[in-house]
Design an enzyme around this catalytic site. Sequence first.
Site, PDB file in Angstrom:
ATOM      1  N   ARG A 304      -0.322  -1.957  -2.459  1.00  0.00           N
ATOM      2  CA  ARG A 304       0.107  -2.701  -1.250  1.00  0.00           C
ATOM      3  C   ARG A 304       1.520  -3.257  -1.413  1.00  0.00           C
ATOM      4  O   ARG A 304       2.263  -3.349  -0.445  1.00  0.00           O
ATOM      5  CB  ARG A 304      -0.876  -3.849  -0.984  1.00  0.00           C
ATOM      6  CG  ARG A 304      -2.294  -3.398  -0.694  1.00  0.00           C
ATOM      7  CD  ARG A 304      -2.401  -2.693   0.640  1.00  0.00           C
ATOM      8  NE  ARG A 304      -3.781  -2.283   0.902  1.00  0.00           N
ATOM      9  CZ  ARG A 304      -4.251  -1.075   0.668  1.00  0.00           C
ATOM     10  NH1 ARG A 304      -3.447  -0.151   0.158  1.00  0.00           N
ATOM     11  NH2 ARG A 304      -5.510  -0.771   0.954  1.00  0.00           N
ATOM     12  N   LYS A 340      -3.229  -5.748   3.527  1.00  0.00           N
ATOM     13  CA  LYS A 340      -4.541  -5.300   3.975  1.00  0.00           C
ATOM     14  C   LYS A 340      -5.617  -5.653   2.951  1.00  0.00           C
ATOM     15  O   LYS A 340      -5.515  -5.326   1.776  1.00  0.00           O
ATOM     16  CB  LYS A 340      -4.520  -3.782   4.194  1.00  0.00           C
ATOM     17  CG  LYS A 340      -5.827  -3.224   4.721  1.00  0.00           C
ATOM     18  CD  LYS A 340      -5.731  -1.723   4.930  1.00  0.00           C
ATOM     19  CE  LYS A 340      -7.062  -1.161   5.417  1.00  0.00           C
ATOM     20  NZ  LYS A 340      -6.991   0.316   5.609  1.00  0.00           N
TER      21      LYS A 340
END
Length: 363
Positions: A304, A340
Amino acid sequence: MVFLHIAYWFKAVLMGIALAVYLLVFNYTHADFIDAYDKAIFHSAGNDDFMMTRWGGSLYLATLFITLVILDRQMEYTSRLDFLWQSKFGVEKEEVETMESLNKVLLENVLPKHVAEHFLKSGMKSDELYHQKYNLIAVMFASIPNYKEFYTETDVNKEGLECLRLLNEIIADFDELLSKPKYSCVEKIKTIGSTYMAAAGLHQLNECDGDDDKPLHTLERIDEEGVVDKDKEDSRAKRALYYVGVLTEFAMAMMTKLEQLNKHSFNDFKMRMGINHGPVVAGVIGARKPQYDIWGNTVNVASRMDSTGVIGHIQVTEETSKVLTQLGFTCQSRGYVTVKGKGQLKTFLVKRLDKSLSQTAIH
């Protein structure tokens, strides 16, 4: 012993000459003397039915000669056969050793060296699961976002072949960096499209001396009073500095390598990177085409950090930025980023350096 190493035909000639000399002595030069001896011995005893000594001796020598020639021929045949078998065995042994070496090289190209050695030494079955838990590993994802725009399938670039050729050259240059001693603790995990994944500290069991030779989970053992040993805690902290620092320098070296390649290929590729550190689980999945990989929250967050990062920069988590700051890296706060599955995370961008700082972490 020297006689045994003489050729069969030469020994047969020598024995033939010896036989001819003895026959000549028995039947010609000393025939009268031997006949007189027979008459004196046997006639005096009243025995007229006897075989003459020179005939019996000649027959005995001829039989001995034939027997020795046959035995010698058999010995030579056996020796030659044994030599051929030994030669064949030596060739097959070399072929087996060559095949083992080739298999080892191929296995080390597919799996990390320490994992390949584990499989080769332990003789694990293909359906057995290999896994290893690590408490502290630095993980990096590095992608080239604008490569997707560069890749096209046209007649000019041979339906995308030239684009793939350039990507292969880029990845090969990144792989070449791993051969440098300073990046010995960095292991390439895999490539996903134009994304390069690597980790530092996966073969830590073979890197250090003393207590640092042990896995990190043994360095965290609690003593009888329930308090973590200070020396072991310091060792863990130094190891964190080392792995994160080396992987960050490797990321910067990748950027420099890509910039050099841009100059030669007249392109403008940019890298976007994400680094995180923490516990992971490593293992080998698959029996036919084994795949070494690492899993865990540390890996997910590192991914991420790349996907939400800024092109041309290395994005890290707050915990990783603290480690890098201790090493002397400069980390600039980017603020909170929506990640996320994690919500809002405070991230930092690492400024590039001109000199190595990670090597001071373990001293």
